[in-house]
Design a protein around this motif. Sequence first.
Motif, PDB file in Angstrom:
ATOM      1  N   ARG A   1      -0.775  20.844  10.074  1.00 58.75           N
ATOM      2  CA  ARG A   1       0.525  20.903  10.735  1.00 58.75           C
ATOM      3  C   ARG A   1       1.303  22.035  10.055  1.00 58.75           C
ATOM      4  NH1 ARG A   1       0.385  19.325  14.998  1.00 58.75           N
ATOM      5  NH2 ARG A   1       2.630  19.254  15.037  1.00 58.75           N
ATOM      6  N   GLY A   2       1.915  22.904  10.863  1.00 60.98           N
ATOM      7  CA  GLY A   2       2.671  24.018  10.286  1.00 60.98           C
ATOM      8  C   GLY A   2       4.019  23.613   9.715  1.00 60.98           C
ATOM      9  N   MET A   3       4.325  22.338   9.744  1.00 60.57           N
ATOM     10  CA  MET A   3       5.653  21.824   9.359  1.00 60.57           C
ATOM     11  C   MET A   3       6.101  22.363   7.999  1.00 60.57           C
ATOM     12  SD  MET A   3       4.090  17.966   9.191  1.00 60.57           S
ATOM     13  CE  MET A   3       5.545  17.016   8.761  1.00 60.57           C
ATOM     14  N   PHE A   4       7.348  22.841   7.953  1.00 64.02           N
ATOM     15  CA  PHE A   4       7.847  23.434   6.714  1.00 64.02           C
ATOM     16  C   PHE A   4       9.298  23.079   6.419  1.00 64.02           C
ATOM     17  CE2 PHE A   4      10.382  26.823   8.655  1.00 64.02           C
ATOM     18  CZ  PHE A   4       9.792  26.952   9.918  1.00 64.02           C
ATOM     19  N   LEU A   5      10.036  22.572   7.415  1.00 60.59           N
ATOM     20  CA  LEU A   5      11.411  22.121   7.141  1.00 60.59           C
ATOM     21  C   LEU A   5      11.450  20.608   6.957  1.00 60.59           C
ATOM     22  CD1 LEU A   5      13.645  24.246   9.557  1.00 60.59           C
ATOM     23  CD2 LEU A   5      13.096  24.662   7.139  1.00 60.59           C
ATOM     24  N   THR A   6      10.323  19.957   7.204  1.00 63.38           N
ATOM     25  CA  THR A   6      10.237  18.506   7.054  1.00 63.38           C
ATOM     26  C   THR A   6       8.847  18.167   6.551  1.00 63.38           C
ATOM     27  OG1 THR A   6      10.295  16.395   8.232  1.00 63.38           O
ATOM     28  CG2 THR A   6       9.489  18.272   9.468  1.00 63.38           C
ATOM     29  N   ASP A   7       8.734  17.066   5.839  1.00 66.64           N
ATOM     30  CA  ASP A   7       7.397  16.563   5.500  1.00 66.64           C
ATOM     31  C   ASP A   7       7.177  15.196   6.147  1.00 66.64           C
ATOM     32  OD1 ASP A   7       9.047  14.971   4.010  1.00 66.64           O
ATOM     33  OD2 ASP A   7       8.196  15.519   2.059  1.00 66.64           O
ATOM     34  N   ASP A   8       8.014  14.873   7.140  1.00 69.14           N
ATOM     35  CA  ASP A   8       7.947  13.572   7.808  1.00 69.14           C
ATOM     36  C   ASP A   8       7.128  13.702   9.086  1.00 69.14           C
ATOM     37  OD1 ASP A   8       8.282  11.142   8.981  1.00 69.14           O
ATOM     38  OD2 ASP A   8      10.472  11.102   8.800  1.00 69.14           O
ATOM     39  N   VAL A   9       5.953  13.086   9.085  1.00 68.22           N
ATOM     40  CA  VAL A   9       5.070  13.186  10.245  1.00 68.22           C
ATOM     41  C   VAL A   9       5.707  12.549  11.487  1.00 68.22           C
ATOM     42  CG1 VAL A   9       2.778  12.566  11.131  1.00 68.22           C
ATOM     43  CG2 VAL A   9       3.012  13.419   8.810  1.00 68.22           C
ATOM     44  N   LEU A  10       6.668  11.654  11.302  1.00 68.28           N
ATOM     45  CA  LEU A  10       7.353  11.056  12.458  1.00 68.28           C
ATOM     46  C   LEU A  10       8.141  12.102  13.255  1.00 68.28           C
ATOM     47  CD1 LEU A  10       8.749   7.652  11.150  1.00 68.28           C
ATOM     48  CD2 LEU A  10       6.618   8.132  12.358  1.00 68.28           C
ATOM     49  N   SER A  11       8.410  13.249  12.662  1.00 70.33           N
ATOM     50  CA  SER A  11       9.146  14.293  13.377  1.00 70.33           C
ATOM     51  C   SER A  11       8.258  15.054  14.353  1.00 70.33           C
ATOM     52  CB  SER A  11       9.733  15.300  12.376  1.00 70.33           C
ATOM     53  OG  SER A  11       8.687  16.026  11.740  1.00 70.33           O
TER      54      SER A  11
ATOM     55  N   SER B   1      -5.870  18.024   1.394  1.00 64.86           N
ATOM     56  CA  SER B   1      -5.213  19.206   0.824  1.00 64.86           C
ATOM     57  C   SER B   1      -3.884  18.891   0.184  1.00 64.86           C
ATOM     58  CB  SER B   1      -4.976  20.240   1.937  1.00 64.86           C
ATOM     59  OG  SER B   1      -3.982  19.777   2.832  1.00 64.86           O
ATOM     60  N   GLY B   2      -3.307  17.739   0.561  1.00 69.00           N
ATOM     61  CA  GLY B   2      -1.962  17.416   0.135  1.00 69.00           C
ATOM     62  C   GLY B   2      -0.955  17.611   1.262  1.00 69.00           C
ATOM     63  N   ARG B   3      -1.388  18.341   2.288  1.00 67.09           N
ATOM     64  CA  ARG B   3      -0.511  18.536   3.446  1.00 67.09           C
ATOM     65  C   ARG B   3      -1.140  17.891   4.680  1.00 67.09           C
ATOM     66  NH1 ARG B   3       2.047  24.634   2.924  1.00 67.09           N
ATOM     67  NH2 ARG B   3       4.172  23.936   2.516  1.00 67.09           N
ATOM     68  N   PRO B   4      -0.290  17.447   5.625  1.00 69.74           N
ATOM     69  CA  PRO B   4      -0.821  16.772   6.816  1.00 69.74           C
ATOM     70  C   PRO B   4      -1.665  17.719   7.670  1.00 69.74           C
ATOM     71  CG  PRO B   4       1.521  16.287   6.545  1.00 69.74           C
ATOM     72  CD  PRO B   4       1.180  17.390   5.572  1.00 69.74           C
ATOM     73  N   THR B   5      -2.865  17.277   8.008  1.00 66.59           N
ATOM     74  CA  THR B   5      -3.795  18.076   8.797  1.00 66.59           C
ATOM     75  C   THR B   5      -4.625  17.134   9.664  1.00 66.59           C
ATOM     76  OG1 THR B   5      -5.551  19.739   8.632  1.00 66.59           O
ATOM     77  CG2 THR B   5      -5.548  18.052   6.949  1.00 66.59           C
ATOM     78  N   ARG B   6      -4.899  17.525  10.897  1.00 68.12           N
ATOM     79  CA  ARG B   6      -5.676  16.645  11.780  1.00 68.12           C
ATOM     80  C   ARG B   6      -7.165  16.917  11.620  1.00 68.12           C
ATOM     81  NH1 ARG B   6      -4.630  13.221  15.692  1.00 68.12           N
ATOM     82  NH2 ARG B   6      -2.480  13.922  16.025  1.00 68.12           N
TER      83      ARG B   6
END
Lengths: 246, 246
Positions: free
Chosen positions: A74-84, A163-168
Motif C-alpha cells: 500500500r502506498g499509504m504515507f499520511l496514515t498507517d491505518d488500514v481502515l482508511s 516488511s513492516g508495512r501493509p502489503t497485499r
Amino acid sequence: LQPFDEARCRIVEQHAPAVVSFHFGLPSPDLVARVKATGAKLVSSATTVAEALYLESRGCDAVIAQGLEAGGHRGMFLTDDVLSQTGTMALVPQIVDAVDLPVIATGGIADGRGIVAALALGASAVQLGTAFLHAEETTISEAYKAGLRQAGDRQTAVTNVYSGRPTRCLTNRMMLEKGPLTGAAPAFPKGFAITGPLRQQAEAQGSSDFSAHYCGQSAALGKPTTAGQLVRDIAHDARQQMNRFT
Amino acid sequence: LQPFDEARCRIVEQHAPAVVSFHFGLPSPDLVARVKATGAKLVSSATTVAEALYLESRGCDAVIAQGLEAGGHRGMFLTDDVLSQTGTMALVPQIVDAVDLPVIATGGIADGRGIVAALALGASAVQLGTAFLHAEETTISEAYKAGLRQAGDRQTAVTNVYSGRPTRCLTNRMMLEKGPLTGAAPAFPKGFAITGPLRQQAEAQGSSDFSAHYCGQSAALGKPTTAGQLVRDIAHDARQQMNRFT
C-alpha cells in the motif's frame, strides 16, 4: 528498499527518464525539485483523498489512485491505518473530484473490462501489476507462479508481517499465524531482513509458508502470456468493451 | 432479523412481487421452490465466486455481486472469513465469468460513473444503497445523517460487534475498542439484542459511540436529494458518461 537519496537522484539526472514514479509519498522537497528540473513527469501513489491532495500540493503531474484490491505494498504515507483504505470503485471518483491532475487507477484491474471501468470512473490511465506477473518475462519463483495460477481458489490479505508495512499477498502460514496485521511488526524495511532467513530456509524445503507472494485481488483474471502480448490484448479488449457503449 | 419462514413465504405468495431478493444465501429448497412458483424472479447476494456458483445452482435468476466497498451486512454465507471478500472491481468480472446469469453489481457505486464502470465490468445492472440514505425519505436519525455528510473525513470498517455478522459501518468507539472484528461477537442476530440497550442509552445522551451506522465507502459521493430525483440524476449522469466512449 533504500530511500530515494542523493545518489539515486544523480542517476535520474544522468538518464533523464520521461516519468519518475514514487511510492510511499515523495522524497524531500530539494530532491523532488531536482527530479522535476530534469523535465521528468512526477508521479506517486495516493490511497486516500488526503494523500492525493498532498501529492498535488507537492507538484506531482499525475496521481496513482491505489485501490485496496491492489497487490503489493500500500502506498499509504499520511496514515498507517488500514481502515482508511478503500476499494478502487470508491477511491478513483473521490480522488478525481478532489484534484486537478490526471488520475491513474490501479487495484483489481486485469483486463479490458477493468480498464474501461477505470476510465468510466474518471481515470485518465490505468496501472496493472499482478496481470504482468503471469507473463513469461517475470523472474519470480515457480512456487510464486503456481500460487498466482491457483489464485481463484486462494485468498489474499493486506499484511505487515513481511516488511513492516501493509502489503497485499497470497495468504500463507506466516500471515495467518502472525497477522495478517500486527502491532509487533518491525519498522519498514527491517521486516525483510528479519523474515528473510526464515523464508530462505522454507523455500529451500519447497515451502511458501514464509514467502511474501505479492498478489492483487484479480490475479484469477490473468493469463500466461508475454508482456508485449498482454499489452496488445488488453488494449484490444478495452476497445471492444468501449464499443458496447456506442 | 427473522429468517424467511413459512409465514413470510405466505406473504410473498399473497402479494406475488416481481422480484424476491435474499441476503445471507437462500432459504430452504422447499421455500425457494414456493417463491419461484409465484413467478417471482429469485435474486441473492454473492460475495465470492463460490457463492455465485451456489446461487446459480439453486435456481437464482440473477446474482448480486457485493463488493467489499458496500455498506451494511456482507451477504457472505459459504464463508465467515472476511479475507475472502474482494473489492467490486475485482469481484464483478470474476463472477460474470463464472455464471451464466445476469450480475447486479453493488459496493462503492454512487453516481453515473460507478454505474458505467459496473456495466463495463460486465454487470447487467447495479444496486445502490448508501446513496439513497442521503435522500429526504430516509427515516434514519439526524446523527446518522450527519455522519454520512461527514463521510469524506470519516472511516468505515467491516465489523461484527453489532450484530454478530460482518457489516460495514462508520467507525466509532464500539467498533474500535471491541473490534472491528472479534471472535467474541455473539452469533447473529443475537448481537442486536445485546448491544441494543447500550446504543439506546448512548443515543439518548446524543452519542453515536455504540450505533451501527451502516455506510459504504462512497458515501462522500452522495448528495442530499429525494429518492426519485436521485434515480433520475444518476440515470442521466450514466448516459452522459457513456457518451464519453462514443
